[in-house]
Design a protein around this motif. Structure first.
Motif, PDB file in Angstrom:
ATOM      1  N   ALA A  39      40.917  35.708  39.255  1.00  0.00           N
ATOM      2  CA  ALA A  39      41.022  35.579  40.716  1.00  0.00           C
ATOM      3  C   ALA A  39      40.564  36.867  41.392  1.00  0.00           C
ATOM      4  CB  ALA A  39      42.459  35.248  41.109  1.00  0.00           C
ATOM      5  N   LEU A  40      40.980  38.006  40.849  1.00  0.00           N
ATOM      6  CA  LEU A  40      40.568  39.297  41.413  1.00  0.00           C
ATOM      7  C   LEU A  40      39.064  39.491  41.278  1.00  0.00           C
ATOM      8  CD1 LEU A  40      43.465  41.596  40.082  1.00  0.00           C
ATOM      9  CD2 LEU A  40      43.281  40.444  42.291  1.00  0.00           C
ATOM     10  N   GLN A  41      38.543  39.065  40.131  1.00  0.00           N
ATOM     11  CA  GLN A  41      37.096  39.132  39.919  1.00  0.00           C
ATOM     12  C   GLN A  41      36.365  38.270  40.943  1.00  0.00           C
ATOM     13  OE1 GLN A  41      35.830  38.434  35.823  1.00  0.00           O
ATOM     14  NE2 GLN A  41      33.991  37.378  36.543  1.00  0.00           N
ATOM     15  N   SER A  42      36.885  37.088  41.198  1.00  0.00           N
ATOM     16  CA  SER A  42      36.277  36.182  42.170  1.00  0.00           C
ATOM     17  C   SER A  42      36.314  36.762  43.573  1.00  0.00           C
ATOM     18  CB  SER A  42      36.996  34.826  42.150  1.00  0.00           C
ATOM     19  OG  SER A  42      36.895  34.217  40.888  1.00  0.00           O
ATOM     20  N   LEU A  43      37.422  37.402  43.924  1.00  0.00           N
ATOM     21  CA  LEU A  43      37.570  37.964  45.270  1.00  0.00           C
ATOM     22  C   LEU A  43      36.568  39.082  45.546  1.00  0.00           C
ATOM     23  CD1 LEU A  43      41.456  37.998  45.632  1.00  0.00           C
ATOM     24  CD2 LEU A  43      39.844  36.629  46.980  1.00  0.00           C
ATOM     25  N   ARG A  44      36.098  39.739  44.488  1.00  0.00           N
ATOM     26  CA  ARG A  44      35.076  40.779  44.683  1.00  0.00           C
ATOM     27  C   ARG A  44      33.781  40.193  45.241  1.00  0.00           C
ATOM     28  NH1 ARG A  44      36.645  42.193  39.190  1.00  0.00           N
ATOM     29  NH2 ARG A  44      38.325  43.741  39.278  1.00  0.00           N
ATOM     30  N   ASP A 103      34.267  32.026  50.306  1.00  0.00           N
ATOM     31  CA  ASP A 103      34.827  31.403  51.507  1.00  0.00           C
ATOM     32  C   ASP A 103      36.120  30.671  51.169  1.00  0.00           C
ATOM     33  OD1 ASP A 103      32.669  31.939  53.540  1.00  0.00           O
ATOM     34  OD2 ASP A 103      31.485  30.944  51.993  1.00  0.00           O
ATOM     35  N   ILE A 104      36.179  30.078  49.974  1.00  0.00           N
ATOM     36  CA  ILE A 104      37.411  29.441  49.486  1.00  0.00           C
ATOM     37  C   ILE A 104      37.603  29.804  48.018  1.00  0.00           C
ATOM     38  CG2 ILE A 104      38.663  27.296  49.064  1.00  0.00           C
ATOM     39  CD1 ILE A 104      37.127  25.957  51.215  1.00  0.00           C
ATOM     40  N   LEU A 105      38.812  30.200  47.674  1.00  0.00           N
ATOM     41  CA  LEU A 105      39.212  30.430  46.288  1.00  0.00           C
ATOM     42  C   LEU A 105      40.451  29.595  46.014  1.00  0.00           C
ATOM     43  CD1 LEU A 105      39.282  31.947  43.541  1.00  0.00           C
ATOM     44  CD2 LEU A 105      40.599  33.743  44.705  1.00  0.00           C
ATOM     45  N   ALA A 106      40.448  28.868  44.899  1.00  0.00           N
ATOM     46  CA  ALA A 106      41.617  28.080  44.492  1.00  0.00           C
ATOM     47  C   ALA A 106      42.126  28.594  43.150  1.00  0.00           C
ATOM     48  CB  ALA A 106      41.260  26.598  44.384  1.00  0.00           C
ATOM     49  N   VAL A 107      43.434  28.798  43.053  1.00  0.00           N
ATOM     50  CA  VAL A 107      44.067  29.396  41.871  1.00  0.00           C
ATOM     51  C   VAL A 107      45.308  28.592  41.513  1.00  0.00           C
ATOM     52  CG1 VAL A 107      45.139  31.492  40.949  1.00  0.00           C
ATOM     53  CG2 VAL A 107      43.245  31.692  42.581  1.00  0.00           C
ATOM     54  N   HIS A 108      45.584  28.468  40.207  1.00  0.00           N
ATOM     55  CA  HIS A 108      46.764  27.735  39.748  1.00  0.00           C
ATOM     56  C   HIS A 108      47.559  28.627  38.800  1.00  0.00           C
ATOM     57  CE1 HIS A 108      48.460  24.123  37.239  1.00  0.00           C
ATOM     58  NE2 HIS A 108      49.358  24.598  38.077  1.00  0.00           N
ATOM     59  N   GLU A 119      51.022  39.757  44.476  1.00  0.00           N
ATOM     60  CA  GLU A 119      50.809  41.060  45.107  1.00  0.00           C
ATOM     61  C   GLU A 119      49.399  41.576  44.810  1.00  0.00           C
ATOM     62  OE1 GLU A 119      52.842  45.505  45.349  1.00  0.00           O
ATOM     63  OE2 GLU A 119      53.182  44.253  43.585  1.00  0.00           O
ATOM     64  N   ALA A 120      48.963  41.442  43.550  1.00  0.00           N
ATOM     65  CA  ALA A 120      47.630  41.908  43.171  1.00  0.00           C
ATOM     66  C   ALA A 120      46.553  41.153  43.938  1.00  0.00           C
ATOM     67  CB  ALA A 120      47.430  41.737  41.666  1.00  0.00           C
ATOM     68  N   ILE A 121      46.741  39.833  44.097  1.00  0.00           N
ATOM     69  CA  ILE A 121      45.761  39.017  44.825  1.00  0.00           C
ATOM     70  C   ILE A 121      45.760  39.367  46.305  1.00  0.00           C
ATOM     71  CG2 ILE A 121      45.164  36.656  45.499  1.00  0.00           C
ATOM     72  CD1 ILE A 121      46.260  35.763  42.736  1.00  0.00           C
ATOM     73  N   PHE A 122      46.954  39.534  46.878  1.00  0.00           N
ATOM     74  CA  PHE A 122      47.044  39.916  48.294  1.00  0.00           C
ATOM     75  C   PHE A 122      46.281  41.218  48.554  1.00  0.00           C
ATOM     76  CE2 PHE A 122      51.490  37.755  48.741  1.00  0.00           C
ATOM     77  CZ  PHE A 122      50.864  36.524  48.823  1.00  0.00           C
ATOM     78  N   ARG A 123      46.474  42.184  47.680  1.00  0.00           N
ATOM     79  CA  ARG A 123      45.864  43.503  47.876  1.00  0.00           C
ATOM     80  C   ARG A 123      44.345  43.458  47.788  1.00  0.00           C
ATOM     81  NH1 ARG A 123      49.605  48.017  44.714  1.00  0.00           N
ATOM     82  NH2 ARG A 123      51.417  47.889  46.105  1.00  0.00           N
ATOM     83  N   LYS A 124      43.823  42.530  47.002  1.00  0.00           N
ATOM     84  CA  LYS A 124      42.375  42.459  46.809  1.00  0.00           C
ATOM     85  C   LYS A 124      41.692  41.647  47.898  1.00  0.00           C
ATOM     86  CE  LYS A 124      38.864  43.608  44.265  1.00  0.00           C
ATOM     87  NZ  LYS A 124      38.506  45.035  44.062  1.00  0.00           N
ATOM     88  N   ALA A 125      42.429  40.830  48.606  1.00  0.00           N
ATOM     89  CA  ALA A 125      41.826  39.936  49.602  1.00  0.00           C
ATOM     90  C   ALA A 125      41.283  40.713  50.795  1.00  0.00           C
ATOM     91  CB  ALA A 125      42.853  38.910  50.077  1.00  0.00           C
ATOM     92  N   GLU A 126      40.163  40.239  51.298  1.00  0.00           N
ATOM     93  CA  GLU A 126      39.562  40.829  52.490  1.00  0.00           C
ATOM     94  C   GLU A 126      40.395  40.479  53.726  1.00  0.00           C
ATOM     95  OE1 GLU A 126      36.759  42.682  53.057  1.00  0.00           O
ATOM     96  OE2 GLU A 126      36.345  42.910  50.917  1.00  0.00           O
ATOM     97  N   LYS A 127      40.352  41.346  54.718  1.00  0.00           N
ATOM     98  CA  LYS A 127      41.012  41.046  55.981  1.00  0.00           C
ATOM     99  C   LYS A 127      40.404  39.771  56.571  1.00  0.00           C
ATOM    100  CE  LYS A 127      42.236  43.049  60.453  1.00  0.00           C
ATOM    101  NZ  LYS A 127      42.092  44.205  61.364  1.00  0.00           N
TER     102      LYS A 127
END
Length: 271
Positions: free
Chosen positions: A178-183, A187-192, A221-229
């Motif tokens: 997920a963190l790799q994808s956020l880099r 526009d949409i990321l789905a995680v389970h 927390e890790a995903i929140f921190r990596k997400a763009e504003k």
């Protein structure tokens, strides 16, 4: 905290409305409270995080140890959200498509291939990620390997993690992807994430369940921190907690009713 009501089939059409993704209108409807919330913020992209077995009453019980998710709920929106299925495959299919199980007919991963073979253009089988991809948007999905493979030929970026007995490591690997994808700024990321569900089946004490909840909260927390504003999060359960009556021994009437009616938690917030 004001608690709102919705159905999980309302998530996909809400994202469609917010991000202006063209799709055949499904059975679910955009959630007006989310539209109003997003209208006051610059929400440019969306992340869907399905936390397996995060029933509404279970979330309320575990929220003190899920500090990051609870803070997100306090600053965003909390919904008591009805799920139309009490097992994972049809429940997640409803989250992703906006249709009820009796409409999409996805009761297992194998059903995706069977139903697609019958009619590959059936809009009831098309996830919000696929609608976005068809509209030229960048999307990514991070789930268990078999489920991820079902997206082959339907979207470009999908990541699968093999099922594992070590569910904590499994969710950590899901989070890494997920963190790799956020880099790539999708526009949409789905995680389970599945730790809570695995523990609900195998654990015997609330101490163990709280351990699972803390692990998931760390991944969040890790995903929140990596997400763009400008990222709006939809964090939801797929069905009420599994594991039988052991988790309902000292439950209140309201908690038992929430479980029986298959209410899950949905937390929406813009980062």
């Amino acid at each position: 905290m004001n608690v709102l009501e919705c159905s999980t089939i309302d998530i996909a059409p809400t994202i469609s409305r917010l991000l202006k993704i063209p799709m055949v209108p499904p059975s679910g409807r955009p959630i007006p409270e989310v539209e109003n919330y997003a209208s006051k913020r610059d929400c440019k992209r969306a992340v869907i995080i399905v936390i397996d077995s995060l029933g509404y009453s279970l979330y309320r019980y575990l929220s003190p140890v899920m500090k990051n998710l609870n803070e997100f709920a306090v600053n965003g929106l909390l919904f008591r959200c009805r799920s139309p299925a009490n097992i994972t495959s049809p429940a997640i299919a409803s989250i992703f498509t906006g249709y009820l199980p009796e409409e999409h007919h996805i009761y297992s991963t194998a059903d995706i291939y069977t139903e697609t073979a019958k009619n590959s253009d059936n809009p009831k089988l098309r996830s919000i990620m696929e609608w976005a991809y068809r509209a030229g948007m960048k999307v990514a999905t991070v789930i268990e390997t078999e489920g991820a493979e079902s997206f082959r030929g339907r979207i470009k970026d999908f990541y699968g993690v093999p099922n594992s007995e070590d569910i904590l490591d499994y969710d950590s690997r899901i989070t890494e992807y997920a963190l790799q994808s956020l880099r790539e700024n999708p526009d949409i990321l789905a995680v389970h994430l599945r730790t809570l569900d695995r523990y609900s089946h195998r654990a015997e004490t609330w101490k163990e369940m709280k351990k699972a909840a803390k692990a998931i909260d760390g991944n969040l927390e890790a995903i929140f921190r990596k997400a763009e504003k400008g990222t709006i999060f939809f964090i939801c359960g797929d069905h009420a907690v599994h594991g039988g009556k052991k988790w309902l021994k000292n439950a209140t009437h309201e908690e038992i009713k929430n479980h029986e009616d298959n209410y899950v938690a949905l937390i929406v917030g813009c980062y």
